[in-house]
Design a protein around this motif. Structure first.
Motif, PDB file in Angstrom:
ATOM      1  N   VAL A   1       7.633   2.958  11.489  1.00 52.98           N
ATOM      2  CA  VAL A   1       7.792   2.851  10.251  1.00 52.98           C
ATOM      3  C   VAL A   1       6.784   2.093   9.445  1.00 52.98           C
ATOM      4  O   VAL A   1       6.476   2.587   8.435  1.00 52.98           O
ATOM      5  CB  VAL A   1       9.327   2.282  10.273  1.00 52.98           C
ATOM      6  CG1 VAL A   1       9.786   1.855   8.513  1.00 52.98           C
ATOM      7  CG2 VAL A   1      10.567   2.797  10.775  1.00 52.98           C
ATOM      8  N   PHE A   2       6.421   1.178  10.098  1.00 53.87           N
ATOM      9  CA  PHE A   2       5.468   0.071   9.495  1.00 53.87           C
ATOM     10  C   PHE A   2       4.108   0.994   9.391  1.00 53.87           C
ATOM     11  O   PHE A   2       3.450   0.864   8.185  1.00 53.87           O
ATOM     12  CB  PHE A   2       5.190  -0.928  10.496  1.00 53.87           C
ATOM     13  CG  PHE A   2       6.229  -2.252  10.284  1.00 53.87           C
ATOM     14  CD1 PHE A   2       7.533  -1.881  10.506  1.00 53.87           C
ATOM     15  CD2 PHE A   2       5.877  -3.486   9.924  1.00 53.87           C
ATOM     16  CE1 PHE A   2       8.611  -2.879  10.309  1.00 53.87           C
ATOM     17  CE2 PHE A   2       6.853  -4.720   9.688  1.00 53.87           C
ATOM     18  CZ  PHE A   2       8.153  -4.124   9.944  1.00 53.87           C
TER      19      PHE A   2
ATOM     20  N   ALA B   1       3.565   4.214   9.370  1.00 54.58           N
ATOM     21  CA  ALA B   1       3.844   5.248   8.437  1.00 54.58           C
ATOM     22  C   ALA B   1       3.709   4.712   7.008  1.00 54.58           C
ATOM     23  O   ALA B   1       3.039   5.383   5.958  1.00 54.58           O
ATOM     24  CB  ALA B   1       4.988   6.058   8.506  1.00 54.58           C
ATOM     25  N   THR B   2       4.335   3.749   6.767  1.00 60.92           N
ATOM     26  CA  THR B   2       4.193   3.167   5.381  1.00 60.92           C
ATOM     27  C   THR B   2       2.917   2.527   4.948  1.00 60.92           C
ATOM     28  O   THR B   2       2.318   2.733   3.820  1.00 60.92           O
ATOM     29  CB  THR B   2       5.235   1.997   5.180  1.00 60.92           C
ATOM     30  OG1 THR B   2       6.646   2.394   5.678  1.00 60.92           O
ATOM     31  CG2 THR B   2       5.627   1.486   3.799  1.00 60.92           C
TER      32      THR B   2
ATOM     33  N   GLU C   1      -0.098   3.868   5.891  1.00 60.44           N
ATOM     34  CA  GLU C   1      -0.782   4.771   5.651  1.00 60.44           C
ATOM     35  C   GLU C   1      -0.640   5.230   4.258  1.00 60.44           C
ATOM     36  O   GLU C   1      -1.394   5.632   3.465  1.00 60.44           O
ATOM     37  CB  GLU C   1      -0.473   5.898   6.582  1.00 60.44           C
ATOM     38  CG  GLU C   1      -1.086   5.961   8.163  1.00 60.44           C
ATOM     39  CD  GLU C   1      -0.563   7.278   8.725  1.00 60.44           C
ATOM     40  OE1 GLU C   1      -0.734   8.192   8.086  1.00 60.44           O
ATOM     41  OE2 GLU C   1      -0.310   6.925  10.032  1.00 60.44           O
ATOM     42  N   VAL C   2       0.694   5.424   3.940  1.00 59.42           N
ATOM     43  CA  VAL C   2       1.022   5.736   2.202  1.00 59.42           C
ATOM     44  C   VAL C   2       0.553   4.897   1.326  1.00 59.42           C
ATOM     45  O   VAL C   2      -0.231   5.294   0.600  1.00 59.42           O
ATOM     46  CB  VAL C   2       2.402   5.740   2.093  1.00 59.42           C
ATOM     47  CG1 VAL C   2       2.761   6.150   0.497  1.00 59.42           C
ATOM     48  CG2 VAL C   2       3.229   6.998   3.033  1.00 59.42           C
ATOM     49  N   ARG C   3       0.612   3.564   1.735  1.00 60.01           N
ATOM     50  CA  ARG C   3      -0.048   2.329   0.966  1.00 60.01           C
ATOM     51  C   ARG C   3      -1.588   2.518   0.712  1.00 60.01           C
ATOM     52  O   ARG C   3      -2.056   2.501  -0.181  1.00 60.01           O
ATOM     53  CB  ARG C   3       0.258   1.058   1.582  1.00 60.01           C
ATOM     54  CG  ARG C   3      -0.254  -0.141   0.845  1.00 60.01           C
ATOM     55  CD  ARG C   3      -0.265  -1.520   1.419  1.00 60.01           C
ATOM     56  NE  ARG C   3      -1.574  -1.406   2.378  1.00 60.01           N
ATOM     57  CZ  ARG C   3      -2.743  -1.327   1.950  1.00 60.01           C
ATOM     58  NH1 ARG C   3      -3.099  -1.904   0.561  1.00 60.01           N
ATOM     59  NH2 ARG C   3      -3.816  -1.389   2.831  1.00 60.01           N
TER      60      ARG C   3
ATOM     61  N   PHE D   1      -1.532   3.602  -2.776  1.00 60.44           N
ATOM     62  CA  PHE D   1      -1.153   2.520  -3.328  1.00 60.44           C
ATOM     63  C   PHE D   1      -1.810   1.176  -2.846  1.00 60.44           C
ATOM     64  O   PHE D   1      -1.464   0.072  -2.511  1.00 60.44           O
ATOM     65  CB  PHE D   1       0.139   2.102  -3.234  1.00 60.44           C
ATOM     66  CG  PHE D   1       1.269   3.099  -3.860  1.00 60.44           C
ATOM     67  CD1 PHE D   1       1.830   2.999  -4.933  1.00 60.44           C
ATOM     68  CD2 PHE D   1       1.691   4.317  -2.768  1.00 60.44           C
ATOM     69  CE1 PHE D   1       2.987   4.146  -5.453  1.00 60.44           C
ATOM     70  CE2 PHE D   1       2.514   5.268  -3.569  1.00 60.44           C
ATOM     71  CZ  PHE D   1       2.888   5.113  -4.664  1.00 60.44           C
TER      72      PHE D   1
ATOM     73  N   ASN E   1      -3.439  -0.802  -4.569  1.00 58.19           N
ATOM     74  CA  ASN E   1      -3.350  -2.122  -5.335  1.00 58.19           C
ATOM     75  C   ASN E   1      -2.548  -3.176  -4.616  1.00 58.19           C
ATOM     76  O   ASN E   1      -2.041  -4.272  -4.967  1.00 58.19           O
ATOM     77  CB  ASN E   1      -3.180  -1.853  -6.586  1.00 58.19           C
ATOM     78  CG  ASN E   1      -4.157  -1.292  -7.166  1.00 58.19           C
ATOM     79  OD1 ASN E   1      -5.425  -1.746  -6.839  1.00 58.19           O
ATOM     80  ND2 ASN E   1      -3.978  -0.532  -8.053  1.00 58.19           N
ATOM     81  N   VAL E   2      -1.201  -2.370  -3.904  1.00 58.99           N
ATOM     82  CA  VAL E   2      -0.090  -3.341  -3.208  1.00 58.99           C
ATOM     83  C   VAL E   2      -0.826  -4.146  -2.081  1.00 58.99           C
ATOM     84  O   VAL E   2      -1.398  -3.096  -1.013  1.00 58.99           O
ATOM     85  CB  VAL E   2       0.974  -2.404  -2.847  1.00 58.99           C
ATOM     86  CG1 VAL E   2       1.935  -3.239  -2.135  1.00 58.99           C
ATOM     87  CG2 VAL E   2       1.562  -1.696  -4.080  1.00 58.99           C
TER      88      VAL E   2
ATOM     89  N   LEU F   1       3.687  -5.869   1.774  1.00 63.78           N
ATOM     90  CA  LEU F   1       4.446  -4.598   2.279  1.00 63.78           C
ATOM     91  C   LEU F   1       4.926  -4.867   3.628  1.00 63.78           C
ATOM     92  O   LEU F   1       6.153  -4.632   3.943  1.00 63.78           O
ATOM     93  CB  LEU F   1       3.597  -3.474   2.222  1.00 63.78           C
ATOM     94  CG  LEU F   1       4.260  -1.998   3.058  1.00 63.78           C
ATOM     95  CD1 LEU F   1       5.519  -1.734   2.104  1.00 63.78           C
ATOM     96  CD2 LEU F   1       3.112  -0.965   3.067  1.00 63.78           C
TER      97      LEU F   1
END
Lengths: 93, 650
Positions: free
Chosen positions: A23-24, A26-27, A29-31, A35, A37-38, A43
């Motif tokens: 989960v971490f 995959a997230t 990768e999206v960030r 994203f 800047n986050v 996260l």
């Protein structure tokens, strides 16, 4: 003949191949892709707060609030949004 | 998680305290038991220890007061029972005990209560630690992937029906086992903090006269959005309550199927009796009305006799009339010398012959006699017809009485069967059906209201976003800190929403891939190539050319369900033991063989509760080979007493 079931390509026993880390990862990768800047640590801390309070929604929400407030106090201003353009809002369901 | 031992005390058919030791090495264990010996109770004992529920038909919860082992002499008493499950997880050893026992309060009154305890590495955990550990170890929502029977396997078909209640619950369970709630809950918690941050932003703006109006508007819009959100939450809660009520009532109605069938038959029979009674009365009334003509029935034998005589006489007179008419013609031929029929001359010899054979009877006299006879015959025929009609009326009335009597007897039998049910059952079922109808109407209305409310909330949220963004763009010092927080949370929320979608897609792809691998190992049909997953994790079988297998068999429904469970075990961070009750019922020999070959590779602890007719022992031993790590059997002592013993059937 049916296809035999064999261990996956890693050669590991076919048991628990997915982990919370999936989960971490995959997230993250999206960030990193959409994203940047986050902050990655922010996260990770939010997800960790959820993971540690998976069966206590109130505690999870409080922990997430602490993570966000802690970040805003510690991070120098401005730390994100170099363009100043508003971010796209996602699903709020 | 690995199960080490199960101890049951007076649980179902297991009388006294009995021990079951799970094999310590990876593989499959077989527990043999005939129908009624306690295979389902064994599964339920594990379920009871872990989650405090005991399930019956159609996954309905069983009343705990009926679970304790019943004494042979007194089956009416509520009995205590207990199950203790010892297991290891993450290097720790746990001993979980759950009991249903009678306790007396300070007034001395006794009541049965559920009690549980959890010992971790020898230390008894307090209630909070205990509940947290249990929720993390094996949440009840995912129990279906570890403890299941053929009925639970059947429910996986619901995943193919979009919007079905069972399918939605199953989907939530699947996402739970796959770890998705970490992301969805993070997204929702960030959204909640964002709403609060916007309220803070509005308050800060209201303190500055340059942003006062915008702050007021944002405050108002935020309040409206919050109210709309609460409204949605209330309606969603109401919808869930209503759905639960409907499910519960439908289960109650299902469990009373036999009685409902009886009730429907009884009601139909009651209507039939009423109809037959009315028919019997009509026939009797008609018979009463015809009572003045009953003498016709009495005279019927005489009438028949007289009619037969008259008809014989009529025939004879008919013959005489023909003869008399012929004689008349002959006389005319003799007297005129010409045949009145063919107009040919009649010679002397022929004339003499005609004269010698001439009849002495007068045709007119015979005709008169015949007319009289025919009149008498017609009167007698009418008498006979009237008599027959009355006889038929009497027969009909008798038949109606017999039919009524039979139906009344059947109604009494049905009523007697219904009387075996507790008093008021019929009324309760009738009331249940009425209430269910009302609940379904409420359910439909609430669904509609919830849809409208969600659309309303979406509009209000959009208004809040627009105002908040307008305020942030002004960049005033008074809202600087709040603007910064809002911007951070907006980005974080958008990131988490995208991550939820991305992770869901990955999970679906992965489960589709894993389930297809398992399916190919289990399937005996060469033309079935793979599985395709839908948004709800429902799986469709595909041929090699990508076309869908329509109307798959019940056996294949189970093969697909087992493939999904195996895929979840392989993708889940919570892999655990599988205990399954009679899973082979719908599978043919080839598929049983394939399932046996595949099971040891799905997870490293499998317990199969089976009976001889479902699974041939020798085949099972051959297929499992070195993966067979233990055998047990459930030995009958009496109808209410089973002993768990090691080894296969003696």
């Amino acid at each position: 003949m049916p296809e035999p079931l064999t261990p996956d390509a890693t050669g590991q026993p076919i048991l628990s191949t997915a982990r919370v880390e999936d989960v971490f990862a995959a997230t993250e990768e999206v960030r990193a892709a959409d994203f940047p800047n986050v902050p990655a640590q922010l996260l990770a801390d939010v997800l960790a707060a959820e993971r540690d309070n998976l069966d206590n929604r109130t505690a999870a929400a409080r922990a997430v609030g602490r993570v966000v407030d802690g970040y805003l106090i510690s991070a120098p201003m401005p730390t994100f949004g170099s363009t100043g353009e508003p971010a796209q809002e996602g699903d709020s369901a | 998680m690995r199960l080490v031992a199960l101890e049951v005390t007076d649980f179902g058919p297991y009388r006294g305290t009995q021990q079951f030791s799970f094999a310590s090495e990876p593989g499959v264990e077989l527990v043999w038991g005939e129908n009624g010996r306690g295979k389902t109770s064994f599964l339920n004992a594990v379920r009871w220890a872990l989650f405090g529920v005991v399930l019956g038909r159609a996954s309905s919860k069983i009343d705990l007061s009926t679970v304790g082992n019943r004494d042979d002499t007194d089956s009416s008493t509520v009995r205590s029972f207990k199950a203790t499950l010892t297991f290891t997880h993450g290097g720790h050893t746990y001993k979980l005990t759950r009991a249903y026992r009678e306790e007396t309060d300070w007034t001395g009154a006794g009541a049965f209560r559920e009690r549980k305890s959890l010992v971790k590495d020898g230390d008894v955990l307090g209630p909070e630690d205990r509940d947290r550990e249990l929720a993390n170890l094996l949440p009840e929502q995912i129990a279906r992937f570890f403890l299941f029977d053929a009925e639970l396997l059947q429910e996986y078909e619901q995943l193919l029906t979009p919007g079905s209640d069972a399918g939605e619950k199953l989907k939530a369970s699947i996402e739970r086992v796959l770890g998705l709630p970490i992301l969805t809950q993070a997204r929702d918690d960030v959204a909640a903090h964002l709403a609060i941050a916007r309220t803070e932003q509005a308050k800060a703006a209201q303190k500055d006269k340059t942003t006062l109006n915008l702050g007021n508007d944002l405050q108002l819009a935020s309040d409206e959005a919050e109210n709309a959100r609460k409204n949605v939450a209330t309606l969603a809660e109401l919808l869930e309550d209503l759905q639960n009520d409907v499910n519960e009532m439908e289960k109650q109605l299902t469990s009373s199927n036999r009685f409902r069938g009886l009730l429907a038959t009884r009601n139909a029979k009651r209507e039939e009796v009423e109809r037959l009674a009315a028919r019997s009365k009509d026939r009797n009334d008609e018979l009463d009305a015809a009572a003045g003509d009953v003498w016709r029935v009495v005279l019927a034998p005489l009438v028949a006799q007289e009619l037969a005589s008259i008809e014989t006489q009529t025939d004879a007179v008919n013959h005489r009339l023909v003869a008399a008419l012929a004689a008349r013609q002959a006389a005319r031929a003799v007297s005129t010398g010409v045949c009145p029929t063919c107009q040919q001359a009649v010679g002397a010899d022929l004339a003499q012959t005609l004269h010698d054979h001439g009849s002495a009877e007068d045709a007119d006299t015979v005709q008169a006699e015949l007319t009289t006879l025919r009149a008498r015959r017609d009167v007698l025929r009418k008498l006979r017809a009237d008599g027959n009609r009355i006889a038929r009326l009497e027969e009909d009335a008798n038949q109606a009485r017999v039919d009524l009597s039979d139906a009344e007897g059947q109604l009494r039998d049905l009523q007697a069967q219904m009387d075996e049910a507790p008093a008021g059952t019929a009324e309760a079922i009738g009331a249940l059906i009425d209430t269910l109808g009302q609940k379904n109407v409420s359910l439909a209305n609430t669904r509609r209201r919830l849809k409208d409310s969600r659309e309303d909330l979406q509009r209000k949220d959009q208004a809040v976003v627009a105002l908040s963004e307008k305020l942030r763009r002004l960049g005033t010092a008074s809202t600087g800190a709040e603007d910064r927080k809002v911007k951070l949370l907006v980005e974080l929320q958008a990131l988490l929403a995208a991550a939820v979608a991305e992770f869901r897609d990955r999970l679906r792809d992965r489960i589709e891939d894993e389930a297809s691998k398992v399916f190919r190992a289990l399937s005996a049909e060469r033309d079935y190539d793979r599985l395709r997953i839908n948004d709800n994790y429902g799986l469709t079988i595909l041929y090699a050319d990508g076309t869908e297998v329509l109307n798959r068999s019940s056996g294949y429904e189970h093969v697909v369900a087992l493939s999904l469970i195996a895929a979840l075990q392989r993708c889940s961070p919570m892999a655990g033991p599988i205990i399954t009750d009679s899973p082979f019922g719908r599978l043919d020999a080839t598929h049983k063989k394939h399932v046996l070959q595949a099971l040891p590779q799905i997870t490293d602890q499998v317990v199969l509760l089976v009976h001889d007719d479902e699974l041939d022992r020798q085949s099972a031993v051959n297929e499992l080979n070195t993966h067979l790590v233990g055998e047990h059997h459930l030995r009958r002592v009496s109808g209410r007493h089973t002993e768990i013993e090691a080894g296969a059937h003696p």
